[in-house]
Structure formats: structure tokens, C-alpha cells
Design an enzyme around this catalytic site. Structure first.
Site, PDB file in Angstrom:
ATOM      1  N   ASN A   1       4.821 -25.025 -17.729  1.00 46.08           N
ATOM      2  CA  ASN A   1       3.577 -25.687 -18.141  1.00 46.08           C
ATOM      3  C   ASN A   1       3.497 -27.050 -17.463  1.00 46.08           C
ATOM      4  O   ASN A   1       4.414 -27.852 -17.557  1.00 46.08           O
ATOM      5  CB  ASN A   1       3.562 -25.864 -19.664  1.00 46.08           C
ATOM      6  CG  ASN A   1       2.194 -26.273 -20.179  1.00 46.08           C
ATOM      7  OD1 ASN A   1       1.423 -26.918 -19.480  1.00 46.08           O
ATOM      8  ND2 ASN A   1       1.897 -25.900 -21.407  1.00 46.08           N
TER       9      ASN A   1
ATOM     10  N   CYS B   1      -1.150 -24.053 -20.330  1.00 47.42           N
ATOM     11  CA  CYS B   1      -0.746 -22.825 -21.021  1.00 47.42           C
ATOM     12  C   CYS B   1      -1.876 -21.797 -20.988  1.00 47.42           C
ATOM     13  O   CYS B   1      -1.631 -20.595 -20.943  1.00 47.42           O
ATOM     14  CB  CYS B   1      -0.312 -23.121 -22.448  1.00 47.42           C
ATOM     15  SG  CYS B   1      -1.515 -24.084 -23.388  1.00 47.42           S
TER      16      CYS B   1
ATOM     17  N   HIS C   1      -2.922 -24.271 -28.237  1.00 47.38           N
ATOM     18  CA  HIS C   1      -1.932 -23.668 -27.354  1.00 47.38           C
ATOM     19  C   HIS C   1      -2.307 -22.208 -27.110  1.00 47.38           C
ATOM     20  O   HIS C   1      -2.844 -21.542 -27.991  1.00 47.38           O
ATOM     21  CB  HIS C   1      -0.565 -23.770 -28.026  1.00 47.38           C
ATOM     22  CG  HIS C   1       0.563 -23.283 -27.158  1.00 47.38           C
ATOM     23  ND1 HIS C   1       0.809 -23.805 -25.904  1.00 47.38           N
ATOM     24  CD2 HIS C   1       1.496 -22.315 -27.354  1.00 47.38           C
ATOM     25  CE1 HIS C   1       1.856 -23.170 -25.374  1.00 47.38           C
ATOM     26  NE2 HIS C   1       2.281 -22.270 -26.226  1.00 47.38           N
TER      27      HIS C   1
ATOM     28  N   ASP D   1       5.138 -17.000 -23.473  1.00 46.39           N
ATOM     29  CA  ASP D   1       4.770 -18.322 -23.993  1.00 46.39           C
ATOM     30  C   ASP D   1       5.319 -19.385 -23.046  1.00 46.39           C
ATOM     31  O   ASP D   1       6.435 -19.881 -23.213  1.00 46.39           O
ATOM     32  CB  ASP D   1       5.353 -18.481 -25.407  1.00 46.39           C
ATOM     33  CG  ASP D   1       4.853 -19.747 -26.085  1.00 46.39           C
ATOM     34  OD1 ASP D   1       4.176 -20.545 -25.432  1.00 46.39           O
ATOM     35  OD2 ASP D   1       5.162 -19.934 -27.280  1.00 46.39           O
TER      36      ASP D   1
END
Length: 1100
Positions: free
Chosen positions: A187, A192, A439, A456
Site C-alpha cells: 500500500n 488499497c 479500507h 488485504d
């Protein structure tokens, strides 16, 4: 955006706190708890609007055995938003290397209606460097401080934190590749949203294969070519062992650091990237891939009911936007999508030869694509609240989606019914958080097997189907009861993590789409390039792993001093990062190392003498002493340990080599205790040039006068040239360079090994004025403080306008004079400067005051960083004069006309409101010359204040409130004893909460007479506002007290409701209820864009 806040302060400030029960958990295990208990902490902050502190800490609360507190910036952390973070309360006293992982949410409660509570959630690994984490832009200050919004009630703000401390696998030791076979994406700050989309696209193998087959060449650079950057990224995702950076890709988009820290919308990026790739694929072997994968078609139709007429239009789509609100699942959204709309009554359809006809209007699908991308409309624009809201309602989606259901009710008559539109779920993109940020991550099953994976950012984990599907439906969730025996109502909370985009793959196409992609699909030059990159990475990794076995030896020589002094460096002798370095095993005897040096430089071992460097107390770095015979008999590692007090992996040496008249190497001269090694630099004031000319051994008992002839020879001067000598002593924090008395002994001048002597021709008295920097000290002072400053117009803050070389010691006046000269402005005091914010890459909000700083260096500092950018404005009056003035923006409402003109009124700060109105009279058109004016404070469509004419303007704020000037109507000047002056506001019911009203439009005053009925008042209002009859008949009239409407009948006596002459906007008013027809802000086609976002752009 999630950022650690830059200031860390240990002291807590006591606040009024309400603490909920907290449940503690131990943190001994390394494995993550499946469902960690959530502990809630509530903080009621009283007198909130009167808090003057920049930041506030809550009381400490305990979760998971750890101490936490909330940190807020009531007026924003350098932004116009409330800033809020979760902070580790005892970070200053925790042992070195501590860390803890927590999932948490922060919220500001809406005390009128819980549905509008602002809540954001995230997760973070807290450590010494990042001991607080949260949201710099939590919610706009304008919303927070608006008394009607419900966030401040009785000037109290209620803040809540829900914290779950998780015991997790150590972030640094978890290996995604080893655990799952896949790697994540790093990131860059707020990317993200992009990472989740890229992972989804990468895991569509047919798409990945097409990207690999886009033509690129070995001469392309990834940072300048989107195809090559995407190929490189996909290759690394396929073959790398660690998480992959997206920096090359974002550079190829033409993004700068600011773009990487700006969170955008996944759906918008998906469209922009698809369009860009479609364009780049034209004329190549993979042309049309985007259409083949993602393009479907639907038919818009209008069909008349009573005559034989039908109009159709075919349109393509790459994704479908489905309603979430009011729909329980995907099928309900499709039902709504194809819903038939009746066109009748006032809304009849004009059919060409048939005129106005009753008709039905709708959409049906001609074909669906192999890869179906469904964008869920989780974000909607609320017209009543004039803001975006997130829809967190429960919304289900199936593992298998049958779009042929109910006999193909979604299909048009032209659809090919032989194609089976049965789809299987491939990806679920999730948004966690609220409308102002959050997020993104993705659940994907790459091969359509039963195993799901969560992507993630850097971390990839195996997940079960429940987490990927059911837990992403949204809606509400009950917390487990802490005391099941008590008959208490279970606490429900809204789930702010929910599906945002779904990707389905058609069953009949899955073998083609989930195809095999291997090295033969990747261009040879790409494989070679990326393998080289990988090998270089592996080499560096190996070097790092073996670093403890090796020492880096950096050897500086006279050649380095000649090459660097006056070009790369001016102070000291050498930049050690630019000299030859040797990677030597620590066990190698130093005598063997000398042979390595002999091979490299061609200098026989017997002619080499090495000196150690030493850092002096004044921060200079000089050769200190030669190595002894005993030291040269040691190994390189032993020598490094003995001599290197800094314990770095480097050993720095100076190689002394003596050259004869023919430049042949000679053995090093014998050296006694009397000998001092001095280095010499020569300065030429005419050329403003400093260069290294050599070194000499001198006797400590000798005098500088003894070596003048040698120095002249080194400089190429006549032997008897008069010269001045200076010792370069230090340059941090300021330059110290002192004259050397040629008559004193070297010992008396305190000269020692490694000292630097700068010299120049002695200038005649009349010659010094010809040069900018006539002597060595003035030149070194200039070098130490010179700074190239890039100036930008404040109106175009992204573009450099011009650059000027300046001294950091320039005064404020020096700087503005230079800028004024560059711009051709006669009066430098009309230049106003603004400093640069290094974090946001934007101008600071407040300009630099006239002579508000002493030197240029202070203008360029932002916290602990130094910038080289300043912004300028050219004012119409001198800045000192402007600073003595107050500028107010006043909206003048012209009497009897629907016209508003905005005026900037600039007056001395000690002026009164009466002065403002007098100034305004000369700028506006009045109904008659003697018309009286008044100034009002309007906020959120209500009048809060009428300013007294004698009120001073210095404290009037026009940043959040609108200042409105208007003529005082004659009827208000002649109020009878029983007349009333009341407030009249426009309002409409809140669409989501019918008990709440929303004000809009322009408020006004109205005189009502004793015994006057609503019917009579309505007639005067209609005439005043000039509303057509057909609209006015639909208006409702109500008496409102504290926001609650009480509707009036035409026969009601209005004055009976209003008992005093003037009422504050917050008490009671006559409300006019009707739809708000004022033009709204124009939003892009994508209604899901968050209000704070700029549009996504890919520039290349």
C-alpha cells in the site's frame, strides 16, 4: 485516509469521561482469535465548541490488557475536518520493540438520530514508530459544528471507540506465499482500493494472458509505459516470493505522491483503467480483449400501449450498477433494473406520428458478458442533506447467479436463448468504513474451487465461504451478551464492512477464462528484465544475510579529492559514498587487502600508506593518523572493530601515495612527531571557484611563511605571489573559517594532522569590491547557505513559475525584493509569500505575515522537513497595509429582485459594521438613495444575528457563516405596537427521517399584524417571493419550535403563535414547506463518488 498523526505528545489532558465496561484478553498466544470480544469506550466532551486546545486526549481505558486512549483535534489536524486517532496511552514507557494489533472503530454519535452517527473502522499494528492510528479527515468541521445536524447537543460531543485486541501471527514473520501460494500488493498510502481491483483483474487468467501479450520492447521503461508496468506487476505477482510494489504502475499513470495518498473510488478506477487498456490494445494481437471479457448489451425500449409504436436503443456496458437500497439481494436489484415504468397522465410519451400516448418504458438485456462485474450502489447522494451517505443495509448475493430465471425475464426478445447465463462467484470486493474513506480488500477464489482467499494489501490469508459471503452482506450484527442470565436487550451495531463490487464468471466460459498462464506467455525481454531484477534483489538479500562476514572498506585518494572538491562537495575533503569501496571478508589479513588495492589502483604495496579517518567534536571528518605496523598485521575485521567506534560495517581509509617529479610512485616519506599532514584548497574570487591542489607535511615548529613558495607552485602562481591563508574549521551549524597568521608557528595556530588550509591571492584594497565573495570565508558562507527556491503562483500551486538562487540567510526583505524584481513589480511590499506543506504537497493555509520571519530558512521549514518551494501573490496594495485591514465577503440581496452580488469589503480592523454598510452603498444599486441597510449572519439557511451598526468588524468570521446585506423594508421601520417581526424559513422533511426537517433557500424577516390570518400572510409571502399559483398552492405552512412543525390552517391567526417581537433562529419561526428546487452541485455520472474525492485520472 488512514495515517499516523505526525505529532506525538505524552501528556494526557483530563476530560469528562463516561467509560463502558471493558473486557480484557491476554496476549500470550500468537494465533489470531476468530471473534475477539469488542470493548466500547464512550467519551462525552462538554463545552466542545469552546475548547481552545489544538488536541485532546481521553482518559485511559484498558482493552486486552493494554492501555488505550482517544486522541482528537477539535479544529482539525491542519485540515478542515475533525481528526481522530486511537493512541497507545503508555507508548513512552513500553519496552523497546513492543507492538500490538487491534481492530477498532471510532465514531461521533448523532444524538438526534443514531442512523446518522459517523463511524469509521480500521485495523493497525501499533508500534514505537506508529503508536497512534486513525483518520485525519474523520468528518467535516462544518457538519460537526452545525447545531442542526445533531452531533453537538448542549455543546456536548459524544465520541466512542470500539476496540478488539487481536492476537495475531507476527506481521513481519507471516509468509503469504508459503501459507497460500499467493503474494499481496504494498500500500503506497491510500492505494488499497487499487490493490483490491488489481488482484481481482490479475486472478482472471485470460485477462492476465492478454496483458502479457501486449507488445512492449526492451527499451521501454515501466514507469513510462502502462502495458509494461502492468506486465511487470503481474509477472511479480505470479513469480515473486514477497509482496509487490505498485509504484512503477502508478508512475506510469502519471500520478505523483499526492495522488497515491488520495483515496479514490474502485468502480471509477476500474472504468478508467479499462478504457486506457482498451485504447493501448488497439492495433495489437490482443485488440478487443476488454470487450470480449467484460462487454454486455442491453436494450432501452419505450412501447406504446394503445397504438402500434415501439422505440428501442441498444447500449453496451462493462459493468452494471445495482441498487442496494430497498433490495434484499442481487435478484431484487435485477428485478428493479428491468422494472417497467408507466408513462401516462402528465408524463405521456410523444410518439412521432401518434402524438402523446400512454406507454411503458424499460430495459432488457440482449446479452451478458463472460465476466460480469456488478457494482453495488453502496454510496448515494442524499439531496435533502446535500451530502453522500453510505448504505450499510443487508444485501445478499449468491454463489451461483442464474440470470435465465423465471423463463428469462431479464432478456430481450432478441437475446440468444441458447447461451446459458448461469454464473459462479469469483470475487467479492469489500469496503470497510464510511463515506469519507475507509479500507478496501478483496475475497477471491482464483480457480473457482471451494477455497477462498482474502487479499488485504501485503497480506493474503485463507478464508472460508462464510467470511467471503455472509459476513460481507452488511446490515446489523448483535454483540454476544456479556451476562446471558440478565434479561437485557442485545446490543446491535451496524456492520460497516460490506461488499461493494462482485465479479461473476459464466459457467460455460470458465474453462476459457480460468486458463493456464505460464512463462511462454511472457515476452522474452520481459522475462530477462525481470529475472535480472530478481537476481539483483537476491544478490542484495544475500549480501545482507552475509553482511556480518564482510567489511566494506572505503579508500579515498588524492584523485577523489581533486574530482569532488569544488564540484560535489565544498566542505571537508571527500564524500565517502563516491570513493572506491571493497567488500572484504573480515578474516582477510590487512596485508592481503593491500594486494587487492595494488591490483585495483596499480600502486605497489610498499608505496601504500593508509590513514584512519576520525570524526571530530565539531562534526568534521578528517584523516587522523596513519596505521601502525601492529595494526597492519591484524585482519580487516579486527582493524575495523578497533578503529570504528560508530560500529558501522565500514572501515574508511585515506591512501597516501607520494609522487615524484615524473609522477612516478615513491615510498612514503619518513614521518616524525614533528610532522603535520595538511590539505590545501585554492580559492579564485574571480571565477568563484574552490579546488583541491594537494597536501604537504609541515613541521609544527615551522611557520606558514616557510611554505608560501611551495603553495604558489601548487597553485601555478609566481613564486613571490602574496597569498592569504585561512583554516577551514567547521561548517555545522555555521561556517567557521579563520585567517592564519603567516608569522606564527603552525603549533601556535593549533594546526594538526588532517587540517584544511584554504588560500588565495592577497587582494588589493580597491579590488575587493569587484567580487561578490572576495575572500574564502565569504565564499564558504555563501556555499553553506545558498538555496535554489522554486516559486509558484498561489493561483497555480502545482506549476513551477521560476527559480531563484538565494541565501538561506536572506532577510524577509531580501527575498521579496528578489521576487518583485523577477516579476517586474515596483513595490516589493506588494509581494505576499506562502510556505509549502511537505506532507500535503500544497500551500499552507496561512500566508507569511509581513516581516513575520527573519530569514529565508524559516520560510522553507515545515516541522522537521525543509522544502525548496514558496508560493507568491502580487497584491493590489502593500501587505503591511492589507494586514491592518479586515476583508469581509458580503452577499448583497437586491430589494425586489432575485439577484445576489458578492462583494469583498476591505476596511481597517477597528472599523464598525456601519462602516461596512457605508462602503457597500457605493458598490450596489439601491431602490432609493436613502435606503437603510443591515448586515445579517446566516448559517445553514437560518438567520442567527442582526449586527449592530456600532459592532467592531475585527471579530466577525465570514469563513463558516454567510454575511448578508439587504435593505430594511419600510414596513419594518414603522412597526405598530401590536406588530410582530418573525423569521420565515423554507424547509422540507428529511427523506430518511420524517421527524427531522431540513432548511434550504434564503431565510427572511416578515412583519405580521395583530389578528392577521394565515391566508392574509400567505398572500403577502407569495407577492414577496413571486411564486406562481400552480406551485404556491402545493406549499404548506407551519409554526416550528425547536425543529418540530405544527401545521397552520388558512383561518389561524398567525400573531397568536409569536408572542415577542424578535426571535432567534433557534427558537421559533414560520416554516414554508415545499420541495427544494434550487440547483444542486453537479455530480459525475458515477453517483458513487465520495464528496471529498477528486476524479481518478490516468494521465499517460
Amino acid at each position: 485516509m488512514l495515517v499516523p498523526h505526525p505529532e506525538l505528545t505524552n501528556g494526557a489532558q483530563p476530560m469528562e469521561v463516561t467509560q463502558a465496561d471493558t473486557s480484557t484478553t491476554t496476549a500470550e498466544s500468537q494465533q489470531q482469535i476468530e471473534d475477539p470480544p469488542i470493548s466500547r469506550f464512550t467519551w462525552a466532551i462538554e463545552n466542545f465548541s469552546r475548547v481552545n486546545a489544538k488536541k485532546l486526549y481521553s482518559e485511559v481505558f484498558v482493552v486486552g490488557g493494554y492501555k488505550w486512549r482517544i486522541l482528537i483535534f477539535p479544529k482539525g489536524n491542519n485540515v478542515d475536518y475533525l481528526s481522530m486517532y486511537l493512541d497507545v496511552a503508555d507508548s513512552a514507557v513500553l519496552p523497546y520493540g513492543w507492538s500490538r494489533y487491534a481492530q477498532f472503530s471510532l465514531s461521533v454519535a448523532n444524538q438526534i438520530h443514531n442512523k446518522f452517527t459517523v463511524r469509521k473502522e480500521t485495523q493497525h499494528q501499533f508500534n514505537q514508530r506508529e503508536s497512534d492510528w486513525g483518520f485525519t479527515s474523520f468528518m467535516p468541521l462544518s457538519e460537526l459544528y452545525d447545531p442542526n445536524r445533531g452531533y453537538l447537543v448542549n455543546d456536548t460531543c459524544i465520541v466512542e471507540a470500539e476496540v478488539a485486541v487481536c492476537r495475531v501471527v507476527d506481521y513481519w514473520s507471516y509468509d503469504s506465499k508459503k501459507e497460500t501460494g499467493y503474494v499481496g500488493l504494498k500500500n503506497q498510502g491510500a492505494t488499497c482500493y487499487m490493490n483490491s481491483l488489481l488482484q481481482t483483474l490479475y486472478h482472471i487468467p485470460y485477462f492476465r494472458k492478454a496483458v502479457y501479450h501486449m507488445p512492449t520492447t526492451e527499451n521501454d521503461m515501466p514507469s513510462g509505459s502502462i502495458p509494461l508496468a502492468l506486465q511487470s506487476l503481474f509477472y511479480k505477482l505470479q513469480y515473486s516470493e514477497n509482496s509487490v510494489s505498485t509504484k512503477e504502475l502508478t508512475k506510469s499513470f502519471g500520478w505523483d505522491m499526492h495522488d497515491s495518498f488520495m483515496q479514490h473510488d474502485v468502480q471509477e478506477l476500474n472504468r478508467v483503467l479499462s478504457e486506457k487498456l482498451e485504447d493501448k490494445m488497439k492495433g495489437t494481437v490482443v485488440e478487443g480483449t476488454i470487450q470480449q471479457l467484460f462487454e454486455g448489451h442491453h436494450m432501452n425500449y419505450i412501447e406504446c400501449i394503445n397504438v402500434d409504436y415501439k422505440s428501442t436503443r441498444k447500449e453496451s456496458f462493462y459493468d452494471l450498477q445495482l441498487d442496494v437500497k430497498g433490495c434484499r439481494d442481487v435478484y431484487a436489484s435485477f428485478d428493479k433494473y428491468v422494472e417497467v415504468e408507466k408513462l401516462d397522465g402528465d408524463n405521456k410519451y410523444h410518439a412521432e406520428q401518434f402524438g402523446l400516448q400512454d406507454a411503458k418504458k424499460g430495459v432488457l438485456f440482449i446479452d451478458f458478458p463472460p465476466v460480469l462485474q456488478l457494482q453495488l450502489k453502496r454510496f448515494e447522494y442524499d439531496f435533502m442533506r446535500d451530502t453522500m451517505v453510505k448504505i450499510n443495509d443487508r444485501y445478499e448475493f449468491p454463489l451461483q447467479l442464474d440470470l435465465d430465471r423465471d423463463n428469462g425475464k431479464y432478456l430481450s426478445p432478441d437475446a440468444d436463448r441458447s447461451v446459458r447465463n448461469l454464473y459462479t462467484l469469483h470475487s467479492v470486493l469489500v469496503h470497510s468504513g464510511g463515506v469519507h474513506g475507509g479500507h478496501y480488500y478483496a475475497f477471491i477464489r482464483p480457480t473457482l474451487s471451494d477455497q477462498w482467499f482474502k487479499f488485504d494489501d501485503e497480506r493474503v490469508t485463507k478464508e472460508d465461504i462464510k467470511r467471503a459471503l455472509e459476513e460481507q452482506y452488511g446490515g446489523e450484527e448483535e454483540l454476544p451478551q456479556t451476562n446471558p442470565g440478565l434479561n437485557t436487550t442485545p446490543f446491535k451495531f451496524t456492520k460497516y464492512s460490506n461488499a461493494y463490487m462482485l465479479v461473476y464468471i459464466r459457467e460455460s466460459d470458465k474453462d476459457k477464462i480460468i486458463c493456464n498462464v505460464d512463462e511462454k506467455d511472457i515476452a522474452e525481454h520481459l522475462r530477462v528484465r525481470l529475472k535480472k531484477e530478481q537476481e539483483e534483489k537476491e544478490r542484495k538479500k544475500k549480501e545482507k544475510a552475509e553482511a556480518h562476514l564482510y567489511t566494506i572498506v572505503k579508500v579515498a585518494r588524492d584523485d577523489d579529492l581533486v574530482a569532488q572538491i569544488g564540484k560535489d562537495i565544498f566542505f571537508d575533503l571527500v564524500d565517502h559514498d563516491k570513493v572506491k569501496s571493497f567488500r572484504i571478508q573480515k578474516q582477510m589479513p590487512f596485508v592481503n587487502f593491500k594486494e587487492e588495492v595494488a591490483k585495483e589502483f596499480g600502486i605497489p604495496v610498499q608505496f601504500q600508506r593508509f590513514w584512519l579517518w576520525a570524526k571530530r567534536q565539531n562534526h568534521t571528518y578528517r584523516p587522523n593518523r596513519p596505521l601502525s605496523i601492529q595494526e597492519e598485521s591484524q585482519t580487516v575485521g579486527q582493524l575495523k572493530e578497533v578503529t570504528n567506534k560508530a560500529h558501522t560495517a565500514e572501515l574508511k581509509l585515506f591512501l597516501e601515495v607520494e609522487l615524484g617529479p615524473e609522477l612516478n610512485t615513491l615510498p612514503p616519506p619518513e614521518r616524525s612527531k614533528e610532522d603535520i599532514l595538511l590539505f590545501f584548497k585554492l580559492y579564485d574570487p574571480e571565477k568563484e571557484q574552490l579546488r583541491y591542489v594537494g597536501r604537504l607535511f609541515v613541521k609544527s615548529s615551522g611557520k606558514p611563511a616557510d611554505i608560501v613558495s611551495k603553495l604558489n607552485k601548487m597553485a601555478g602562481f609566481p613564486v613571490d605571489e602574496e597569498i592569504d591563508l585561512y583554516e577551514e574549521i567547521k561548517f555545522e551549524p555555521t561556517v567557521m573559517c579563520e585567517n592564519i597568521d603567516k608569522r606564527l608557528l603552525f603549533r601556535s595556530s593549533q594546526l594538526e594532522d588532517g587540517d584544511i588550509v584554504c588560500y588565495q591571492k592577497t587582494l588589493k584594497t580597491d579590488a575587493a569590491g569587484r567580487y561578490r565573495y572576495p575572500d574564502v570565508p565569504s565564499y564558504l558562507e555563501y556555499i553553506r547557505n545558498r538555496q535554489v527556491v522554486h516559486f509558484r503562483s498561489l493561483e497555480k500551486p502545482k506549476d513551477d513559475d521560476f527559480s531563484l538562487e538565494m541565501s538561506k540567510m536572506y532577510t524577509y526583505d531580501d527575498v521579496v525584493e528578489k521576487v518583485a524584481s523577477q516579476l517586474g513589480v515596483d513595490d516589493p511590499s506588494k509581494i505576499r509569500l506562502t510556505s509549502h506543506n511537505c506532507y500535503s504537497q500544497q500551500p499552507k493555509p496561512q500566508p507569511i505575515k509581513y516581516r513575520g520571519v527573519e530569514h529565508l530558512s524559516e520560510m522553507l521549514v515545515h516541522y522537521n522537513q525543509t522544502s525548496d518551494i514558496l508560493y507568491y501573490e502580487v497584491l493590489d496594495i502593500p501587505l503591511p497595509e492589507l494586514q491592518g485591514l479586515k476583508t469581509l465577503k458580503v452577499a448583497f440581496h437586491q430589494s425586489g429582485k432575485d439577484e445576489v452580488s458578492i462583494h469583498s469589503i476591505r476596511l481597517p480592523k477597528n472599523s464598525t459594521v456601519g462602516d461596512v454598510l457605508n462602503d457597500l452603498r457605493s458598490k450596489v444599486e439601491l431602490s432609493h438613495p436613502n435606503a437603510e441597510l443591515r448586515l445579517l449572519e446566516v448559517f445553514y439557511h437560518k438567520i442567527y444575528k442582526i449586527f449592530a451598526p456600532n459592532e467592531k468588524i475585527e471579530n466577525i468570521n465570514d469563513q463558516y457563516w454567510t454575511l448578508r446585506a439587504e435593505e430594511i423594508p419600510e414596513e419594518e421601520k414603522n412597526l405598530g405596537p401590536h406588530d410582530r417581526l418573525i423569521h420565515v424559513y423554507h424547509f422540507a422533511k428529511d427523506t430518511q427521517n420524517q421527524t427531522q426537517v431540513q432548511n434550504f433557500g434564503e431565510p427572511f424577516f416578515l412583519v405580521i399584524h395583530e389578528g392577521e390570518t394565515l391566508s392574509e400572510v400567505k398572500a403577502r409571502i407569495q407577492k414577496k417571493l413571486q411564486v406562481p399559483d400552480e406551485d404556491f398552492t402545493k406549499w404548506k405552512f407551519a409554526y416550528l419550535s425547536l425543529g418540530r412543525p405544527e401545521y397552520l390552517q388558512d383561518t389561524d391567526v398567525v400573531s397568536s403563535r409569536f408572542q415577542r417581537n424578535v426571535y432567534g433562529a433557534w427558537e421559533q419561526y414560520l416554516g414554508l414547506e415545499h420541495p427544494d428546487t434550487t440547483p444542486k452541485r453537479v455530480y459525475a455520472a458515477n453517483q458513487n463518488r465520495h464528496t471529498f474525492e477528486k476524479p481518478v485520472r490516468i494521465y499517460n
